[in-house]
Design a protein around this motif. Sequence first.
Motif, PDB file in Angstrom:
ATOM      1  N   GLN A   1     -14.087  -4.310   1.506  1.00  0.00           N
ATOM      2  CA  GLN A   1     -14.763  -5.241   2.405  1.00  0.00           C
ATOM      3  C   GLN A   1     -15.954  -5.938   1.754  1.00  0.00           C
ATOM      4  OE1 GLN A   1     -16.110  -2.916   5.744  1.00  0.00           O
ATOM      5  NE2 GLN A   1     -17.630  -1.774   4.545  1.00  0.00           N
TER       6      GLN A   1
ATOM      7  N   SER B   1       0.811  -1.221   0.000  1.00  0.00           N
ATOM      8  CA  SER B   1       0.000   0.000   0.000  1.00  0.00           C
ATOM      9  C   SER B   1       0.845   1.272   0.000  1.00  0.00           C
ATOM     10  CB  SER B   1      -0.925   0.004   1.219  1.00  0.00           C
ATOM     11  OG  SER B   1      -0.161  -0.079   2.418  1.00  0.00           O
TER      12      SER B   1
ATOM     13  N   SER C   1      -9.408  -9.607  -1.053  1.00  0.00           N
ATOM     14  CA  SER C   1     -10.228  -9.291   0.111  1.00  0.00           C
ATOM     15  C   SER C   1      -9.857  -7.945   0.727  1.00  0.00           C
ATOM     16  CB  SER C   1     -10.116 -10.394   1.166  1.00  0.00           C
ATOM     17  OG  SER C   1      -8.799 -10.475   1.672  1.00  0.00           O
ATOM     18  N   HIS C   2      -8.617  -7.520   0.579  1.00  0.00           N
ATOM     19  CA  HIS C   2      -8.203  -6.241   1.150  1.00  0.00           C
ATOM     20  C   HIS C   2      -8.539  -5.052   0.253  1.00  0.00           C
ATOM     21  CE1 HIS C   2      -5.852  -8.749   3.953  1.00  0.00           C
ATOM     22  NE2 HIS C   2      -5.943  -7.705   4.753  1.00  0.00           N
ATOM     23  N   SER C   3      -8.929  -5.320  -0.992  1.00  0.00           N
ATOM     24  CA  SER C   3      -9.256  -4.207  -1.888  1.00  0.00           C
ATOM     25  C   SER C   3     -10.559  -3.519  -1.474  1.00  0.00           C
ATOM     26  CB  SER C   3      -9.360  -4.697  -3.334  1.00  0.00           C
ATOM     27  OG  SER C   3     -10.460  -5.584  -3.493  1.00  0.00           O
TER      28      SER C   3
ATOM     29  N   SER D   1      -2.831  -4.956  -3.805  1.00  0.00           N
ATOM     30  CA  SER D   1      -3.760  -5.398  -2.769  1.00  0.00           C
ATOM     31  C   SER D   1      -4.282  -6.777  -3.119  1.00  0.00           C
ATOM     32  CB  SER D   1      -4.934  -4.419  -2.655  1.00  0.00           C
ATOM     33  OG  SER D   1      -5.905  -4.902  -1.751  1.00  0.00           O
TER      34      SER D   1
END
Length: 534
Positions: A151, A137, A147-149, A144
């Motif tokens: 929620q 990041s 899943s982190h891009s 990313s």
Amino acid sequence: MAETSSTSSYDYIVVGGGIGGCVVASRLNEKLPDASILLLEAGKDPVGHPLTSAPLACFGIHHSDLDWDLLSVAQPHLDNRVCYQAAAKALGGGSSINYATWLRGPKVDYDRWAKLVRDDRWSYENLLPYFERYGGSDSVIKTSSTSHSHQDRKYPLRDLVRSGWESEGACHNSNPQKGDPLGITELVENWNEGRRQFAHKVFDLDRVEVLTEAPTARILLSETNSGTKTQRAKGVQLLDGRTFYARKEVIASCGAYNTPKLLLLSGIGPKEQLKQHGIHQVVDAPEIGRNFHDHPAVALIWKLKQEKLGLPMSAIGGNPAFALGLPADWIVFAGLDKNQEGQCLLDEKNCFTETLNVYAPAGAVHADMDIPFDGLHMSTPVLGMLPTSRGSITLSSNDPTAPPRIDPNYYATELDRTMMRAGIRRALQVFQESTALKDVIDTEVAPEGYPVLTTKSSDDEIDARVRRVANTFFHPAGSCAMGKAVDSELRVYGVDGLRVVDASVLPTPVAAHYQYCIYTVADRAADFIADTGN
């Protein structure tokens, strides 16, 4: 990017404005602030182009004006099919058209590379400082996991797919970027909040003169004054006749298809091939265009029992988080079982196959299968990551506008066939027989005239399917290989002042997503060049 000037002489000329070219030009500009640099690109600036504005538009780039839209010669081990070969025709190169998947690859591959070229500077440990500049990041390239891009970016089959693979022996790998990607891991992408990170925008080119829509016809050579009859690259001639001169170096960064083509058109290559096309050989370089390798892919298409489990277009419209990247979350890297041919001779950390899990019929178009994007279909492309087959890039003509002659020689060795069969069988086991997925999948979708594959299918049936649908996964490399065509500092053998900085220098395949490799190679190359230029 600097304003175009009237000068025709520069310290450095970079031919090809892809990832390699943009990075090396920018880094040289940073390291040698007094040096003049010209960056030439055959395509246009794609920023603002409708096909580069959103992740899911990337599939439309194929065969567009941003694609060289090349073809292979007939492939004897794929039923003599001619295979599509994409290549960026745009400033930013692959960063402007690729799928933005991001994986560094295994430590063992880089260490094998370093050993092969007898230069430990290419080992994994010594490349780490370059790798660590990219990805995350806070780095120059933002990355990313799915899943982190966002929620809300959770695909309906996410948990079941993971469970299916784990139940069949794939261990969860929470950090595949640390040199051992084996197992099931989350897809990592370098979309930045759903936007492309163009190499020519990420890297500072403010003091670099950039010419777009400026295809190069040949590199200009002259004998050095050393009395050795060694040739030196003195500049380039564009297709429109304009000529530019380089006081220090010419750097070819046209990619694995077009860099060997440019060198051959310039008289750098094997005599018989050049003679065939009426080109005078200036430098005897028999390895130009040889050692070509690519990651082949075989897409298995699955029909689901319920539409809500896939990803219809309406779902993307209803959840903007799904538009932030590819419709995928898990990828699986696997070796071969100990009792399978070849594995006993190779490192247990080898990643022979990569399997993507895509909630859309990815790969169907390139396999000439008409599968709707309807939420009832998904795919698992199986990629051969360490192919032992080797092909070539040669000339089709002495006309600079003619495409190169591309022969990947896919699926030519028994080890490649063993690897692909194992990867396909593993996917069949997971999707047809795992407790998590066997009640989700209706059937594997076969091309017309071919049987549905199952875990009971024979090697011959799997091989027949591979011959019918296999295609590139757009990772061409090796055609100006380090240790063969260029030295370990990327200097072309037999020519002073000429280097290659792109995927063509990879001497052996790497189980990686090649954009990550090329950012690293170009950064490493800039240090070599700057050390010489100081």
